[in-house]
Design an enzyme around this catalytic site. Sequence first.
Site, PDB file in Angstrom:
ATOM      1  N   ASP A  34      32.062  32.150  32.462  1.00 12.92           N
ATOM      2  CA  ASP A  34      32.826  31.909  33.766  1.00 12.92           C
ATOM      3  C   ASP A  34      32.205  31.091  34.441  1.00 12.92           C
ATOM      4  O   ASP A  34      31.820  31.554  35.685  1.00 12.92           O
ATOM      5  CB  ASP A  34      33.242  33.392  34.178  1.00 12.92           C
ATOM      6  N   GLU A 206      45.108  32.577  33.492  1.00 12.33           N
ATOM      7  CA  GLU A 206      43.966  33.033  34.396  1.00 12.33           C
ATOM      8  C   GLU A 206      43.339  31.755  34.814  1.00 12.33           C
ATOM      9  O   GLU A 206      43.440  30.692  34.505  1.00 12.33           O
ATOM     10  CB  GLU A 206      43.267  34.190  33.956  1.00 12.33           C
TER      11      GLU A 206
HETATM   12  O1  FUB Z   1      34.746  37.292  32.315  1.00 14.93           O
HETATM   13  C1  FUB Z   1      35.771  38.147  32.391  1.00 14.93           C
HETATM   14  C2  FUB Z   1      37.155  37.506  32.593  1.00 14.93           C
HETATM   15  O2  FUB Z   1      37.283  36.747  31.193  1.00 14.93           O
HETATM   16  C3  FUB Z   1      37.193  36.263  33.472  1.00 14.93           C
HETATM   17  O3  FUB Z   1      37.376  37.054  34.696  1.00 14.93           O
HETATM   18  C4  FUB Z   1      38.172  35.500  32.765  1.00 14.93           C
HETATM   19  O4  FUB Z   1      38.132  34.250  33.448  1.00 14.93           O
HETATM   20  C5  FUB Z   1      37.866  35.407  31.510  1.00 14.93           C
HETATM   21  O5  FUB Z   1      37.029  34.354  31.220  1.00 14.93           O
END
Ligand code: FUB
Length: 320
Positions: A34, A206
């Site tokens: 991330d 996301e």
């Molecule tokens: O790392 C946890 C979650 O997985 C993140 O918030 C998302 O973007 C994905 O990478």
Amino acid sequence: MLKKSVLATAVAGLALCAPAMAGNPLFSDIFTADPAALVDNNRVYLYVGRDEAKAEDKDYLMKEWRVYSSCDMKNWKAHGVPLNVQTFAWAKADAWAADIAKRNGKYYFYATVEHKDKPGKAIGVAVSDSPTGPFKDARGSAIITNDMTKQTDISWDDIDPAVFIDKNGQAYLYWGNQVMKYVKLKPNMIDVDGPIHTVAVPHFTEATYLHRHGNTYYLSWSREFPELTAYSTGPSATGPWTYRGVIMEKNEKVKTIHHAIVDFNGKSYIFYHNDKLPGGGEFRRSVAAEELHYNPDGTIRFIPQTAEGPAANPAPGCQG
Ligand code: FUB
């Protein structure tokens, strides 16, 4: 013919003189995920979550964020842990994706965590006088909680903040899972200003990211699952958005790919995560970087993942 001992000394000498040239993934001592990035005073700062899950684990184990910096995109200096879940007294777990912005000499770090009292994920904002921290909770409460949004029933739809400050000083917070959302921020950067809006982009999953290059605004996100990185362009920080396509292909062993895009020392870069560190996988990711190229018409060229990463790009006056 060189004697063996002379050769050995020459090779050792070369190794000592050679800079520590990091290819991809950028860090090999821990699993990282991330990425968020900030260019400040001619230096690029990279923030990552730390994946601590064991190989057999079936979920994320993330307790802290790490910060690194570089003067050339090749050599990275570790600055440790600028904040962790405990920075937010109202949070109980999950140092998920984050983003950062600088305003009036202060650094504002927006972070996904699991709320202690309100079910679901929430977004906190922490502040520091330095890009490397330490950061402290700027509000004492979450800026976004799961009960503020009703578009989906899932508990993780309020994740992955992306903060953007426009030319006129207006700041925006974008975020979301399944449904992309944004809200204006007050100039204090810690309060929302007005209603929450939704944005319709193709196959949104996301990891929203908003940046400007020249006069064009770029809204990018992870689409589908396994995720690919896609983007739209628009004339303002709130669109209207024109879909432009995919700029990075999905990973092999990990379904997520969360990215951040910055301009640094005359070039543009994308940070993302993949599964390429030995032992890597769904919950053991590793952050990587590539140079990103804009076409003359402002579109972004497709970005292949490489083992080499970007070439060294030393910023004048930046040291260490
Ligand atoms: O790392 C946890 C979650 O997985 C993140 O918030 C998302 O973007 C994905 O990478």
